[in-house]
Design an enzyme around this catalytic site. Sequence first.
Site, short mmCIF file in Angstrom:
data_model
loop_
_atom_site.label_atom_id
_atom_site.label_comp_id
_atom_site.label_asym_id
_atom_site.label_seq_id
_atom_site.Cartn_x
_atom_site.Cartn_y
_atom_site.Cartn_z
N GLU A 175 40.90 40.80 -110.46
CA GLU A 175 40.48 39.62 -109.70
C GLU A 175 41.71 39.07 -108.96
O GLU A 175 42.70 38.70 -109.59
CB GLU A 175 39.94 38.53 -110.63
CG GLU A 175 39.51 37.29 -109.85
CD GLU A 175 39.24 36.08 -110.74
OE1 GLU A 175 39.55 36.14 -111.95
OE2 GLU A 175 38.74 35.07 -110.21
N CYS A 179 46.77 35.10 -102.53
CA CYS A 179 47.29 36.05 -101.54
C CYS A 179 47.85 35.21 -100.41
O CYS A 179 47.13 34.37 -99.86
CB CYS A 179 46.14 36.94 -101.07
SG CYS A 179 46.48 37.78 -99.52
N ALA A 180 49.09 35.38 -100.08
CA ALA A 180 49.65 34.58 -98.99
C ALA A 180 50.90 35.23 -98.41
O ALA A 180 51.59 36.01 -99.09
CB ALA A 180 49.99 33.16 -99.47
N VAL A 187 50.49 37.09 -89.24
CA VAL A 187 49.94 37.81 -88.09
C VAL A 187 50.92 38.85 -87.54
O VAL A 187 50.99 39.11 -86.34
CB VAL A 187 49.50 36.83 -86.96
CG1 VAL A 187 48.45 37.49 -86.06
CG2 VAL A 187 48.92 35.55 -87.52
N GLY A 189 51.09 41.77 -89.47
CA GLY A 189 50.64 42.96 -90.20
C GLY A 189 51.08 42.98 -91.65
O GLY A 189 50.67 43.86 -92.41
N GLY A 191 50.20 40.96 -94.06
CA GLY A 191 49.08 40.72 -94.97
C GLY A 191 48.31 42.00 -95.23
O GLY A 191 47.86 42.24 -96.36
N THR A 192 48.18 42.84 -94.21
CA THR A 192 47.45 44.11 -94.36
C THR A 192 48.24 45.08 -95.23
O THR A 192 47.72 45.69 -96.15
CB THR A 192 47.22 44.73 -92.96
OG1 THR A 192 46.53 43.78 -92.17
CG2 THR A 192 46.43 46.01 -93.05
N ALA A 219 39.49 32.42 -95.45
CA ALA A 219 40.08 33.72 -95.80
C ALA A 219 39.08 34.88 -95.73
O ALA A 219 39.48 36.04 -95.81
CB ALA A 219 40.70 33.65 -97.20
N GLY A 221 37.46 36.21 -93.31
CA GLY A 221 37.75 37.14 -92.20
C GLY A 221 38.87 38.08 -92.55
O GLY A 221 38.79 39.29 -92.30
N1 COA Z 1 40.62 34.64 -90.87
C1 COA Z 1 40.27 35.73 -90.16
N2 COA Z 1 41.12 36.75 -89.92
C2 COA Z 1 42.37 36.63 -90.35
C3 COA Z 1 42.84 35.52 -91.07
C4 COA Z 1 41.90 34.49 -91.33
N3 COA Z 1 42.21 33.41 -92.00
N4 COA Z 1 44.15 35.70 -91.36
C5 COA Z 1 44.48 36.89 -90.84
N5 COA Z 1 43.43 37.43 -90.25
C6 COA Z 1 43.33 38.70 -89.59
C7 COA Z 1 44.43 38.96 -88.59
O1 COA Z 1 44.11 38.48 -87.32
C8 COA Z 1 44.54 40.46 -88.61
O2 COA Z 1 43.53 41.03 -87.83
P1 COA Z 1 43.75 42.46 -87.09
O3 COA Z 1 44.02 43.47 -88.19
O4 COA Z 1 42.47 42.72 -86.39
O5 COA Z 1 44.92 42.27 -86.19
C9 COA Z 1 44.24 40.79 -90.07
O6 COA Z 1 43.50 39.69 -90.59
C10 COA Z 1 45.48 40.96 -90.92
O7 COA Z 1 46.53 40.26 -90.36
P2 COA Z 1 47.96 40.39 -90.97
O8 COA Z 1 48.97 40.06 -89.92
O9 COA Z 1 48.09 41.69 -91.65
O10 COA Z 1 47.92 39.23 -92.09
P3 COA Z 1 48.94 38.05 -92.28
O11 COA Z 1 50.30 38.56 -92.49
O12 COA Z 1 48.75 37.02 -91.23
O13 COA Z 1 48.40 37.48 -93.68
C11 COA Z 1 47.04 35.92 -94.85
C12 COA Z 1 47.07 37.06 -93.83
C13 COA Z 1 45.57 35.50 -95.07
C14 COA Z 1 47.60 36.40 -96.17
C15 COA Z 1 47.89 34.76 -94.27
O14 COA Z 1 47.26 34.29 -93.10
C16 COA Z 1 48.04 33.57 -95.21
O15 COA Z 1 48.94 33.54 -96.01
N6 COA Z 1 47.16 32.58 -95.10
C17 COA Z 1 47.23 31.38 -95.92
C18 COA Z 1 46.83 31.64 -97.34
C19 COA Z 1 45.41 32.15 -97.48
O16 COA Z 1 44.48 31.64 -96.86
N7 COA Z 1 45.23 33.20 -98.31
C20 COA Z 1 43.95 33.84 -98.54
C21 COA Z 1 43.22 33.30 -99.70
S1 COA Z 1 44.04 33.43 -101.21
#
Ligand code: COA
Length: 481
Positions: A175, A179-180, A187, A189, A191-192, A219, A221
């Site tokens: 579970e 994730c952050a 944005v 890459g 997060g991926t 989150a 998306g």
């Molecule tokens: N909603 C929709 N899409 C999202 C998104 C969101 N909140 N955050 C990122 N994406 C998309 C990006 O546009 C990207 O799309 P693409 O592959 O088509 O270009 C893809 O998801 C991954 O983007 P990436 O750059 O690899 O991710 P990131 O480094 O920005 O990290 C999170 C993504 C969610 C971890 C980061 O935005 C974050 O820390 N957010 C705040 C904490 C949070 O909400 N965590 C999730 C719940 S625990």
Amino acid sequence: MADGGEPPPKRQCVQNLQIDSSGSLLPQGFASGLVGAVQQESGRDTHGSTSLTQQVQRTAENLISEPAGPGPLSSRDRERIATGAYSQREEALIKREQDGDIAFRYVLNNNDPQNLIYLVGLKNIFSKQLPNMPKEYIVRLVFDRRHRSVALLKRNGAVIGGITYRAFHAQTFGEIAFCAVTSHEQVKGYGTRLMNQTKEFARTIDRLTHFLTYADNNAVGYFEKQGFTRDISLERERWQGFIKDYDGGTLMECVMHPQICYIGLPDMIHAQRIALDDHIRRLSHSHVVRPGLTHFIDTATAGGFGRSSRYSVIPIGDIPGVREAGWTPSLASVQQQQGVGGGGSKYRLVLDRGRPPADPAPENLQVFLRSLMEYIQGLEESWPFKEQVAVQDAPDYYDVIKDPIALDVMEERLASGCFYVTLEIFNADLRRIFENCRFYNAPDTIYYKLANKLESLVNQYLTTHLLFDEQEEEAANPAQA
Ligand code: COA
């Protein structure tokens, strides 16, 4: 305690994970990891002897039973098969991992001081990026010994992102709790890549088959892009009661395929593209590019743009690729007799109102087109289209309009007697005059309006001078119409 105690032994890509001085586990190299996955699949040891691409290629070839076509891709073609945007971003990050700019660590709270430093870094990021989560809750879970974390580190050791999950080993699912990625690194890459690394650690070290998470609306998306769905395939009894219910969150699941090495996805995707392309080549010749016809260029060069009267007919069979595509002279003559193809359209031409409509035989078509051209030239709306646009009148015209045409060019083509062998070819040139005009000029200009007007007059002319088979049937049997 709901989970099954200590994790079971590592497997698959785990041979590519090494323990660093702090006791953390880190991937040794994505490529070797991927080869490990393929070895696992094929059940044989291929250490260093063949590349992953070759192995997947061979597997794909074994699967293909259709008769061989022009043969598989050359090595030059292989290089030319593009990787998509997703792979390019992952590849860039893999390169940075190899260069030591960034690293991913699998971290447990095992009292190791370095691991504790990483966990503090993660706790800080989660607290900042998830402001709605109580800080005490974050601390409790991040330092909980049943939880695992994957930390994303910069070269200087600073934590810039991470994922914390609880592994339920007996149920083989995890579970994801947090994730952050730190705000100024989002944005890009990370997060991926972070999620892919986490899947790989969870799959190989914790032997998990599924991830579940409650995603808040913001989150969903992101998780969808990481392969999570709202459909939960995991049997309810395997997870219900083990994970907490959150109000307002969406329960999402990701299935981790046992044979996919998530840290080597770009290589795998590339290999799949090559295998697919090879397969298509066995079934089709669509990749064969034949030399284009120089005929039209030669003609244009000889007399200026389209102004030569030296148009001549090219025998169809001499056009490269036509015979290879299945055309034969005998097929063509059968089609002509059946009225199929360019010369056998299902309409007749009204050449003279006092006489019955004529077949679109070549000589009739020429008479018809000459009358039509005369009609167009006689209309006062046709003046802007009589000659090619002069560069001094519109300096950028030929930068914008790549396929120019005018009535005088059409006149020459018509006069050659062999260019407009079908009404469709004539019509295509004529429509291009109107389309070019409307593309270059604004709707409120006189030119744009004249193009519309002239086109509508031409349409009216064609309506009264072409008789389609259905119209003839209707005329003959008005009761059935
Ligand atoms: N909603 C929709 N899409 C999202 C998104 C969101 N909140 N955050 C990122 N994406 C998309 C990006 O546009 C990207 O799309 P693409 O592959 O088509 O270009 C893809 O998801 C991954 O983007 P990436 O750059 O690899 O991710 P990131 O480094 O920005 O990290 C999170 C993504 C969610 C971890 C980061 O935005 C974050 O820390 N957010 C705040 C904490 C949070 O909400 N965590 C999730 C719940 S625990």
